[in-house]
Design a protein around this motif. Structure first.
Motif, PDB file in Angstrom:
ATOM      1  N   PHE A 134       0.873  -1.339  -0.050  1.00  0.00           N
ATOM      2  CA  PHE A 134       0.045  -0.061   0.008  1.00  0.00           C
ATOM      3  C   PHE A 134       0.691   1.265  -0.186  1.00  0.00           C
ATOM      4  O   PHE A 134       2.051   1.355   0.354  1.00  0.00           O
ATOM      5  CB  PHE A 134      -0.887   0.196   1.335  1.00  0.00           C
ATOM      6  CG  PHE A 134      -0.531   0.317   2.375  1.00  0.00           C
ATOM      7  CD1 PHE A 134      -0.134   1.747   3.281  1.00  0.00           C
ATOM      8  CD2 PHE A 134      -0.061  -0.766   3.325  1.00  0.00           C
ATOM      9  CE1 PHE A 134       0.494   1.839   4.185  1.00  0.00           C
ATOM     10  CE2 PHE A 134       0.426  -0.496   4.356  1.00  0.00           C
ATOM     11  CZ  PHE A 134       0.536   0.724   5.012  1.00  0.00           C
ATOM     12  N   SER A 135       0.376   2.399  -0.411  1.00  0.00           N
ATOM     13  CA  SER A 135       0.864   3.517  -0.367  1.00  0.00           C
ATOM     14  C   SER A 135      -0.240   4.691   0.285  1.00  0.00           C
ATOM     15  O   SER A 135      -1.434   4.639   0.247  1.00  0.00           O
ATOM     16  CB  SER A 135       1.339   4.264  -1.895  1.00  0.00           C
ATOM     17  OG  SER A 135       0.167   4.435  -2.337  1.00  0.00           O
ATOM     18  N   ILE A 136       0.433   5.781   0.922  1.00  0.00           N
ATOM     19  CA  ILE A 136      -0.259   6.950   1.426  1.00  0.00           C
ATOM     20  C   ILE A 136       0.436   7.902   0.956  1.00  0.00           C
ATOM     21  O   ILE A 136       1.729   8.260   1.029  1.00  0.00           O
ATOM     22  CB  ILE A 136      -0.635   6.661   3.020  1.00  0.00           C
ATOM     23  CG1 ILE A 136      -1.389   7.754   3.761  1.00  0.00           C
ATOM     24  CG2 ILE A 136       0.865   6.705   3.718  1.00  0.00           C
ATOM     25  CD1 ILE A 136      -1.883   7.342   4.794  1.00  0.00           C
ATOM     26  N   GLY A 137      -0.551   9.309   0.871  1.00  0.00           N
ATOM     27  CA  GLY A 137       0.100  10.341   0.153  1.00  0.00           C
ATOM     28  C   GLY A 137      -0.911  11.648   0.410  1.00  0.00           C
ATOM     29  O   GLY A 137      -2.075  11.513   0.636  1.00  0.00           O
ATOM     30  N   LEU A 138      -0.260  12.695  -0.104  1.00  0.00           N
ATOM     31  CA  LEU A 138      -1.012  13.923  -0.415  1.00  0.00           C
ATOM     32  C   LEU A 138      -1.073  14.375  -1.607  1.00  0.00           C
ATOM     33  O   LEU A 138      -0.138  14.397  -2.443  1.00  0.00           O
ATOM     34  CB  LEU A 138      -0.437  15.198   0.663  1.00  0.00           C
ATOM     35  CG  LEU A 138      -0.490  14.796   2.014  1.00  0.00           C
ATOM     36  CD1 LEU A 138       0.486  16.237   2.682  1.00  0.00           C
ATOM     37  CD2 LEU A 138      -1.866  14.984   2.398  1.00  0.00           C
ATOM     38  N   GLU A 139      -2.210  14.824  -2.184  1.00  0.00           N
ATOM     39  CA  GLU A 139      -2.207  15.428  -3.601  1.00  0.00           C
ATOM     40  C   GLU A 139      -2.912  16.671  -3.446  1.00  0.00           C
ATOM     41  O   GLU A 139      -4.152  17.152  -3.136  1.00  0.00           O
ATOM     42  CB  GLU A 139      -3.261  14.581  -4.419  1.00  0.00           C
ATOM     43  CG  GLU A 139      -3.532  14.749  -5.932  1.00  0.00           C
ATOM     44  CD  GLU A 139      -4.376  14.093  -6.543  1.00  0.00           C
ATOM     45  OE1 GLU A 139      -4.203  13.804  -7.720  1.00  0.00           O
ATOM     46  OE2 GLU A 139      -5.081  13.373  -5.949  1.00  0.00           O
ATOM     47  N   SER A 140      -2.399  17.657  -4.095  1.00  0.00           N
ATOM     48  CA  SER A 140      -2.671  19.045  -4.291  1.00  0.00           C
ATOM     49  C   SER A 140      -3.609  19.458  -5.502  1.00  0.00           C
ATOM     50  O   SER A 140      -2.848  18.977  -6.484  1.00  0.00           O
ATOM     51  CB  SER A 140      -1.622  20.127  -4.149  1.00  0.00           C
ATOM     52  OG  SER A 140      -1.958  21.421  -4.361  1.00  0.00           O
ATOM     53  N   ILE A 141      -4.840  19.722  -5.410  1.00  0.00           N
ATOM     54  CA  ILE A 141      -5.457  19.610  -6.881  1.00  0.00           C
ATOM     55  C   ILE A 141      -6.084  20.909  -7.097  1.00  0.00           C
ATOM     56  O   ILE A 141      -6.945  21.549  -6.229  1.00  0.00           O
ATOM     57  CB  ILE A 141      -6.612  18.586  -6.607  1.00  0.00           C
ATOM     58  CG1 ILE A 141      -6.253  17.159  -6.244  1.00  0.00           C
ATOM     59  CG2 ILE A 141      -7.662  18.536  -7.911  1.00  0.00           C
ATOM     60  CD1 ILE A 141      -7.361  16.286  -5.951  1.00  0.00           C
TER      61      ILE A 141
END
Length: 198
Positions: free
Chosen positions: A51-58
Motif C-alpha cells: 500500500f501507499s499513502i500520500g497527499l495530492e494538491s488539486i
C-alpha cells in the motif's frame, strides 16, 4: 510560469519505472497529472509494497476549486507469471477541508510487448460523478534494462458529468526513475502524467 509547469519542466530533465500506484517498500513517488478535469501534484510513500499513502494538491478545473486530498492505495491482487504481470488496486482519497472523497479500482495486465489497463472512480464532490478509462498499448521495440522504453497507446475516457466518450492516442516513455505519458484530444486538450520515483 506556475508551480505545476515548473515541476513538470524540472522532472523532464531528470533521467525505469512502471506506472504503478504503489512503490517498492520504503519508496517515494512524486507525480504530476494534467487533463481536462484537474491539474495536480501528488506525493506518496509506500511503507510496504502492498500500500501507499500520500497527499495530492488539486486544482479542480470543473468546479474551479483548490483542495488537498489524503490518498490511500492498496494492492488487492498481483499475479506474476513468466511472461506477464497482473495487478488490481483499491484507491481512495478524502479532502482535508470538506466532505469530498473518492474511491475506486485500478488494474492492469502487461507483457513486455502488450499492455491493457483500466481505472474506475466514484467522486463525491459538489456534484457526484463517476470517472473511468481504459487504455490499450504495445511497445514497438523491446528495450533492455536501462534503455528508454516507449509504448504507443489508445485511451478512451468517459465521466458521468458530460456522459461523452473520448478516445485519443497516448505515447508513454520511461527510463530510469522517470515516466512520462502524453495524450492529446482537441476536445479535452492535453492529458499528461509525469512520475518520478525515488
Amino acid at each position: 510560469m506556475g508551480i505545476f509547469q515548473m515541476t513538470f519542466l524540472i522532472f523532464l530533465s531528470i533521467n525505469y519505472l512502471e506506472s504503478r500506484p504503489i512503490s517498492y517498500s520504503g519508496g517515494h513517488t512524486l507525480m504530476h497529472f494534467n487533463d481536462s478535469m484537474k491539474e495536480s501534484i501528488y506525493y506518496h510513500y509506500s511503507p510496504i509494497y502492498k500500500f501507499s499513502i500520500g497527499l495530492e494538491s488539486i486544482q479542480n478545473k470543473v468546479f474551479s476549486t483548490n483542495e488537498t486530498n489524503i490518498r490511500f492505495t492498496y494492492l488487492l491482487n498481483r499475479k506474476n507469471k513468466k511472461l506477464s504481470q497482473r495487478n488490481l488496486y483499491f484507491q481512495s482519497a478524502i479532502s482535508t477541508k470538506n466532505n469530498n472523497y473518492v474511491f475506486g479500482m485500478h488494474g492492469d495486465w502487461e507483457t513486455r510487448r502488450y499492455f491493457i489497463g483500466f481505472d474506475y472512480k466514484e467522486v463525491k464532490n459538489i456534484i457526484d460523478y463517476t470517472d473511468k478509462h481504459i487504455q490499450l498499448g504495445f511497445a514497438p521495440y523491446l528495450g533492455e534494462y536501462g534503455d528508454l522504453h516507449t509504448w504507443l497507446m489508445v485511451k478512451t475516457k468517459k465521466n458521468s458529468l458530460n456522459n461523452k466518450q473520448i478516445t485519443y492516442p497516448v505515447v508513454k516513455f520511461f527510463k530510469g526513475n522517470v515516466l512520462l505519458e502524453l495524450g492529446y484530444d482537441k476536445k479535452t486538450d492535453w492529458d499528461i502524467h509525469l512520475m518520478y520515483r525515488f
